[in-house]
Design a protein around this motif. Structure first.
Motif, PDB file in Angstrom:
ATOM      1  N   ILE A 146       0.860  -1.188   0.000  1.00 24.31           N
ATOM      2  CA  ILE A 146       0.000   0.000   0.000  1.00 24.31           C
ATOM      3  C   ILE A 146       0.894   1.236   0.000  1.00 24.31           C
ATOM      4  O   ILE A 146       1.904   1.285   0.712  1.00 24.31           O
ATOM      5  CB  ILE A 146      -0.932   0.017   1.227  1.00 24.31           C
ATOM      6  N   GLN A 147       0.491   2.226  -0.788  1.00 23.18           N
ATOM      7  CA  GLN A 147       1.223   3.498  -0.781  1.00 23.18           C
ATOM      8  C   GLN A 147       0.510   4.504   0.117  1.00 23.18           C
ATOM      9  O   GLN A 147      -0.700   4.683   0.012  1.00 23.18           O
ATOM     10  CB  GLN A 147       1.333   4.088  -2.184  1.00 23.18           C
ATOM     11  N   ILE A 148       1.276   5.143   0.993  1.00 19.60           N
ATOM     12  CA  ILE A 148       0.755   6.221   1.831  1.00 19.60           C
ATOM     13  C   ILE A 148       1.466   7.516   1.442  1.00 19.60           C
ATOM     14  O   ILE A 148       2.693   7.570   1.378  1.00 19.60           O
ATOM     15  CB  ILE A 148       0.961   5.916   3.329  1.00 19.60           C
ATOM     16  N   SER A 149       0.675   8.541   1.184  1.00 15.38           N
ATOM     17  CA  SER A 149       1.241   9.828   0.776  1.00 15.38           C
ATOM     18  C   SER A 149       1.739  10.594   1.998  1.00 15.38           C
ATOM     19  O   SER A 149       0.970  10.856   2.926  1.00 15.38           O
ATOM     20  CB  SER A 149       0.185  10.657   0.039  1.00 15.38           C
ATOM     21  N   VAL A 150       3.013  10.928   1.988  1.00 16.05           N
ATOM     22  CA  VAL A 150       3.624  11.718   3.061  1.00 16.05           C
ATOM     23  C   VAL A 150       4.491  12.782   2.391  1.00 16.05           C
ATOM     24  O   VAL A 150       5.468  12.458   1.724  1.00 16.05           O
ATOM     25  CB  VAL A 150       4.481  10.861   4.010  1.00 16.05           C
ATOM     26  N   HIS A 151       4.142  14.042   2.576  1.00 17.82           N
ATOM     27  CA  HIS A 151       4.795  15.107   1.825  1.00 17.82           C
ATOM     28  C   HIS A 151       5.664  16.009   2.691  1.00 17.82           C
ATOM     29  O   HIS A 151       5.905  17.170   2.350  1.00 17.82           O
ATOM     30  CB  HIS A 151       3.746  15.937   1.087  1.00 17.82           C
ATOM     31  N   GLY A 152       6.136  15.446   3.796  1.00 16.44           N
ATOM     32  CA  GLY A 152       7.040  16.199   4.647  1.00 16.44           C
ATOM     33  C   GLY A 152       7.710  15.278   5.643  1.00 16.44           C
ATOM     34  O   GLY A 152       7.105  14.307   6.110  1.00 16.44           O
ATOM     35  N   ALA A 153       8.965  15.576   5.970  1.00 13.49           N
ATOM     36  CA  ALA A 153       9.667  14.801   6.990  1.00 13.49           C
ATOM     37  C   ALA A 153       9.369  15.324   8.384  1.00 13.49           C
ATOM     38  O   ALA A 153       9.850  14.790   9.372  1.00 13.49           O
ATOM     39  CB  ALA A 153      11.171  14.839   6.723  1.00 13.49           C
ATOM     40  N   SER A 154       8.560  16.372   8.456  1.00 10.56           N
ATOM     41  CA  SER A 154       8.168  16.936   9.740  1.00 10.56           C
ATOM     42  C   SER A 154       6.655  17.144   9.765  1.00 10.56           C
ATOM     43  O   SER A 154       6.008  17.286   8.714  1.00 10.56           O
ATOM     44  CB  SER A 154       8.872  18.275   9.979  1.00 10.56           C
ATOM     45  N   GLU A 155       6.130  17.184  10.957  1.00  4.62           N
ATOM     46  CA  GLU A 155       4.692  17.389  11.141  1.00  4.62           C
ATOM     47  C   GLU A 155       4.253  18.733  10.583  1.00  4.62           C
ATOM     48  O   GLU A 155       3.217  18.837   9.915  1.00  4.62           O
ATOM     49  CB  GLU A 155       4.371  17.293  12.634  1.00  4.62           C
ATOM     50  N   VAL A 156       5.039  19.765  10.817  1.00  5.38           N
ATOM     51  CA  VAL A 156       4.672  21.112  10.363  1.00  5.38           C
ATOM     52  C   VAL A 156       4.553  21.167   8.841  1.00  5.38           C
ATOM     53  O   VAL A 156       3.570  21.670   8.293  1.00  5.38           O
ATOM     54  CB  VAL A 156       5.712  22.144  10.851  1.00  5.38           C
ATOM     55  N   THR A 157       5.557  20.632   8.148  1.00  6.16           N
ATOM     56  CA  THR A 157       5.573  20.698   6.681  1.00  6.16           C
ATOM     57  C   THR A 157       4.430  19.897   6.068  1.00  6.16           C
ATOM     58  O   THR A 157       3.681  20.389   5.216  1.00  6.16           O
ATOM     59  CB  THR A 157       6.916  20.186   6.135  1.00  6.16           C
ATOM     60  N   HIS A 158       4.284  18.658   6.476  1.00 12.07           N
ATOM     61  CA  HIS A 158       3.254  17.794   5.890  1.00 12.07           C
ATOM     62  C   HIS A 158       1.854  18.334   6.158  1.00 12.07           C
ATOM     63  O   HIS A 158       1.021  18.422   5.237  1.00 12.07           O
ATOM     64  CB  HIS A 158       3.384  16.376   6.455  1.00 12.07           C
ATOM     65  N   ASP A 159       1.578  18.697   7.393  1.00 11.86           N
ATOM     66  CA  ASP A 159       0.228  19.163   7.740  1.00 11.86           C
ATOM     67  C   ASP A 159      -0.127  20.442   6.997  1.00 11.86           C
ATOM     68  O   ASP A 159      -1.282  20.649   6.595  1.00 11.86           O
ATOM     69  CB  ASP A 159       0.115  19.389   9.254  1.00 11.86           C
ATOM     70  N   ARG A 160       0.850  21.310   6.796  1.00  9.89           N
ATOM     71  CA  ARG A 160       0.592  22.551   6.070  1.00  9.89           C
ATOM     72  C   ARG A 160       0.274  22.254   4.599  1.00  9.89           C
ATOM     73  O   ARG A 160      -0.617  22.860   4.015  1.00  9.89           O
ATOM     74  CB  ARG A 160       1.802  23.477   6.174  1.00  9.89           C
TER      75      ARG A 160
ATOM     76  N   GLY B 249       1.823  -7.071   8.335  1.00 16.07           N
ATOM     77  CA  GLY B 249       2.468  -7.766   7.229  1.00 16.07           C
ATOM     78  C   GLY B 249       2.335  -7.106   5.873  1.00 16.07           C
ATOM     79  O   GLY B 249       2.637  -7.731   4.847  1.00 16.07           O
ATOM     80  N   VAL B 250       1.907  -5.850   5.820  1.00 18.07           N
ATOM     81  CA  VAL B 250       1.768  -5.135   4.553  1.00 18.07           C
ATOM     82  C   VAL B 250       3.033  -4.330   4.279  1.00 18.07           C
ATOM     83  O   VAL B 250       3.544  -3.641   5.167  1.00 18.07           O
ATOM     84  CB  VAL B 250       0.543  -4.190   4.585  1.00 18.07           C
ATOM     85  N   LYS B 251       3.539  -4.407   3.053  1.00 18.99           N
ATOM     86  CA  LYS B 251       4.655  -3.566   2.660  1.00 18.99           C
ATOM     87  C   LYS B 251       4.125  -2.166   2.362  1.00 18.99           C
ATOM     88  O   LYS B 251       3.114  -2.023   1.682  1.00 18.99           O
ATOM     89  CB  LYS B 251       5.349  -4.140   1.428  1.00 18.99           C
ATOM     90  N   VAL B 252       4.809  -1.164   2.860  1.00 13.65           N
ATOM     91  CA  VAL B 252       4.343   0.218   2.693  1.00 13.65           C
ATOM     92  C   VAL B 252       5.349   1.003   1.863  1.00 13.65           C
ATOM     93  O   VAL B 252       6.552   0.983   2.127  1.00 13.65           O
ATOM     94  CB  VAL B 252       4.139   0.904   4.054  1.00 13.65           C
ATOM     95  N   ASN B 253       4.820   1.690   0.859  1.00 12.41           N
ATOM     96  CA  ASN B 253       5.601   2.644   0.078  1.00 12.41           C
ATOM     97  C   ASN B 253       5.154   4.043   0.460  1.00 12.41           C
ATOM     98  O   ASN B 253       3.961   4.345   0.402  1.00 12.41           O
ATOM     99  CB  ASN B 253       5.393   2.421  -1.427  1.00 12.41           C
ATOM    100  N   LEU B 254       6.075   4.881   0.872  1.00 11.22           N
ATOM    101  CA  LEU B 254       5.747   6.273   1.167  1.00 11.22           C
ATOM    102  C   LEU B 254       5.932   7.095  -0.107  1.00 11.22           C
ATOM    103  O   LEU B 254       6.985   7.044  -0.741  1.00 11.22           O
ATOM    104  CB  LEU B 254       6.631   6.823   2.285  1.00 11.22           C
ATOM    105  N   GLY B 255       4.893   7.858  -0.466  1.00  8.10           N
ATOM    106  CA  GLY B 255       4.948   8.676  -1.663  1.00  8.10           C
ATOM    107  C   GLY B 255       5.131  10.143  -1.310  1.00  8.10           C
ATOM    108  O   GLY B 255       4.299  10.731  -0.620  1.00  8.10           O
ATOM    109  N   PHE B 256       6.221  10.742  -1.786  1.00  7.83           N
ATOM    110  CA  PHE B 256       6.615  12.108  -1.427  1.00  7.83           C
ATOM    111  C   PHE B 256       6.663  12.939  -2.705  1.00  7.83           C
ATOM    112  O   PHE B 256       7.518  12.718  -3.567  1.00  7.83           O
ATOM    113  CB  PHE B 256       7.989  12.064  -0.746  1.00  7.83           C
ATOM    114  N   THR B 257       5.726  13.881  -2.864  1.00  5.36           N
ATOM    115  CA  THR B 257       5.750  14.778  -4.012  1.00  5.36           C
ATOM    116  C   THR B 257       6.705  15.934  -3.720  1.00  5.36           C
ATOM    117  O   THR B 257       6.513  16.673  -2.751  1.00  5.36           O
ATOM    118  CB  THR B 257       4.347  15.324  -4.319  1.00  5.36           C
ATOM    119  N   VAL B 258       7.717  16.083  -4.566  1.00  2.00           N
ATOM    120  CA  VAL B 258       8.757  17.091  -4.323  1.00  2.00           C
ATOM    121  C   VAL B 258       8.301  18.432  -4.883  1.00  2.00           C
ATOM    122  O   VAL B 258       8.063  18.582  -6.081  1.00  2.00           O
ATOM    123  CB  VAL B 258      10.091  16.672  -4.961  1.00  2.00           C
TER     124      VAL B 258
END
Length: 444
Positions: free
Chosen positions: A236-250, A272-281
């Motif tokens: 499953i891919q989870i979208s995460v667009h920041g390495a910090s709480e402030v950046t991602h939440d904003r 047991g699910v493999k996770v892909n983190l998706g980061f839009t630059v």
């Protein structure tokens, strides 16, 4: 019989002097009197040249499938090796784990389509493509509980008009099942925002779809949903667009989103699910590019994907990347991979490839319209989910296979006019979106 992994390499072969398809062989660990059968279920999907063989943990390209029909557990090795070309075929099938001795654990499912579709390709030169899609992306809703500043689909926490009904989506899944399409990708909006999401997933998996994929922001994933998702999804891919709480939440417009994404990732990994983190630059988070790899490792993710900002939807308000900047970011990602590649898998979209082209790849370039198609929440069919104006058909009006072989899709499969190139039949060209100048130019 020639077998090679069916690798759809995103990098073009233009810089190579030679492409090699390897023929894998190994000695058969069997006695001549032993019976030979299939070790796994195998789906046979026709290409316009050859076949794709889909089995658990392996996808292969084959020039012929005739040897497979002898592997029913009733013929001895002595009988089989006496047939033309069979010994080499058995060696290759054994290498890829498709043979078993004195047992028969698998079955064949050959996907066949009306021969009339092949006649549409009699005039003209075409690249290699699948006669049925190998993957269909179903965007089941455009509703999303987030309001990301870069959303290419302009999704938001509202109900959108004219979306496909539950019955229509089930009908699309049913059509995919009947055609033998091996992979369905559930997208949005936020797919888990649809009240019948698990109904769709269960219907697809229980009726034989080989692979299900999901992209989500993770907001509603709790213990119970993580357990339920693990029944149907390997990755499953989870979208995460920041390495910090402030950046991602904003960026996503939701307080607490980063903390919940971390929790969702860990819950899925525990189940047991493999996770892909998706980061839009984008410019709002590029300063955290390097830190993001450490976050992925700490959270237990299997891989980290970097996506170049796509200037569509709300992202048209953002300043995009120049060609020079794209290559500079690519260098940073390359360095991360060289340093952390043993602990975390990396992939990119819109940036330079992280490795050299695979010399046993079957085809090269953009898979849109060759093996993949997308259906938006209103039933509009496109060659790719990113290309918002790439209208190819309407699923409410025409069946999926008819659209797949419609004039607009056929046009996409014509060979390039590149002169003095030996790879025209297997070259799909670069990403169609990247061909648009807007991605490579600065935006105000």
């Amino acid at each position: 019989m020639l077998l090679s992994r069916f690798v759809r390499d995103s990098r073009l072969p233009c810089e190579l002097g030679e492409i090699v398809t390897y023929v894998r062989k190994r000695n058969l660990d069997a006695k001549l009197q032993d019976k030979v059968g299939l070790a796994k279920d195998v789906w046979i999907i026709p290409l316009n040249r050859g076949f794709v063989l889909c089995a658990k943990d392996v996808v292969l390209h084959a020039d012929t499938v005739d040897p497979l029909y002898w592997l029913d557990g009733t013929h001895s090795l002595t009988e089989l090796v006496g047939l033309p070309y069979m010994e080499s075929a058995l060696q290759q099938l054994s290498y890829y784990g498709l043979l078993c001795i004195n047992s028969h654990n698998g079955s064949l499912k050959e996907i066949k389509i009306n021969p009339q579709y092949a006649t549409r390709y009699q005039n003209g030169n075409f690249v290699t493509f699948s006669m049925v899609p190998l993957a269909v992306e179903i965007n089941i809703t455009n509703t999303c509980n987030f309001a990301c500043i870069h959303c290419s689909k302009d999704s938001k926490p509202v109900n959108f008009p004219n979306e496909l009904s539950t019955e229509e989506i089930v009908g699309i899944i049913e059509e995919c099942v009947q055609l033998g399409i091996p992979e369905l990708r559930f997208m949005g909006g936020e797919p888990l925002a649809h009240p019948d999401f698990f109904k769709f997933v269960q219907h697809a998996k229980e009726n034989g779809v080989f692979q299900l994929r999901l992209s989500t922001n993770g907001w509603v994933i709790d213990d119970a949903r993580a357990r339920e998702l693990s029944k149907w999804f390997d990755t499953i891919q989870i979208s995460v667009h920041g390495a910090s709480e402030v950046t991602h939440d904003r960026i996503v417009g939701k307080k607490g989103a980063w903390v919940q994404a971390r929790r969702a990732t860990r819950l899925l990994v525990e189940n047991g699910v493999k996770v892909n983190l998706g980061f839009t630059v984008m410019r709002q988070n590029a300063h955290e590019l390097s830190d993001m790899s450490q976050i992925a490792i700490e959270w237990g993710a299997n891989s980290l994907g970097f996506l170049c900002l796509v200037p569509q939807g709300r992202a048209t308000r953002l300043k995009g990347w120049s060609t020079e900047e794209i290559f500079e970011i690519g260098d940073v990602i390359m360095e991360l991979q060289s340093r952390l590649g043993s602990r975390l898998a990396f992939d990119v979209a819109g940036f330079p490839p992280l490795g050299s082209i695979k010399n046993d790849a079957t085809v090269f370039g953009c898979e849109a319209g060759k093996t993949v198609m997308a259906i938006d929440p209103t039933g509009v069919v496109k060659s790719c989910g990113i290309l918002q104006d790439d209208f190819k058909g309407q699923i409410r009006e025409t069946n999926l296979l008819e659209i797949w072989h419609s004039p607009k899709f056929i046009e996409m499969r014509k060979q390039s006019s590149c002169e003095d190139c030996n790879y025209c039949q297997i070259c799909w060209g670069q990403c169609r979106f990247l061909e648009q100048e807007t991605l490579l130019s600065d935006r105000v």
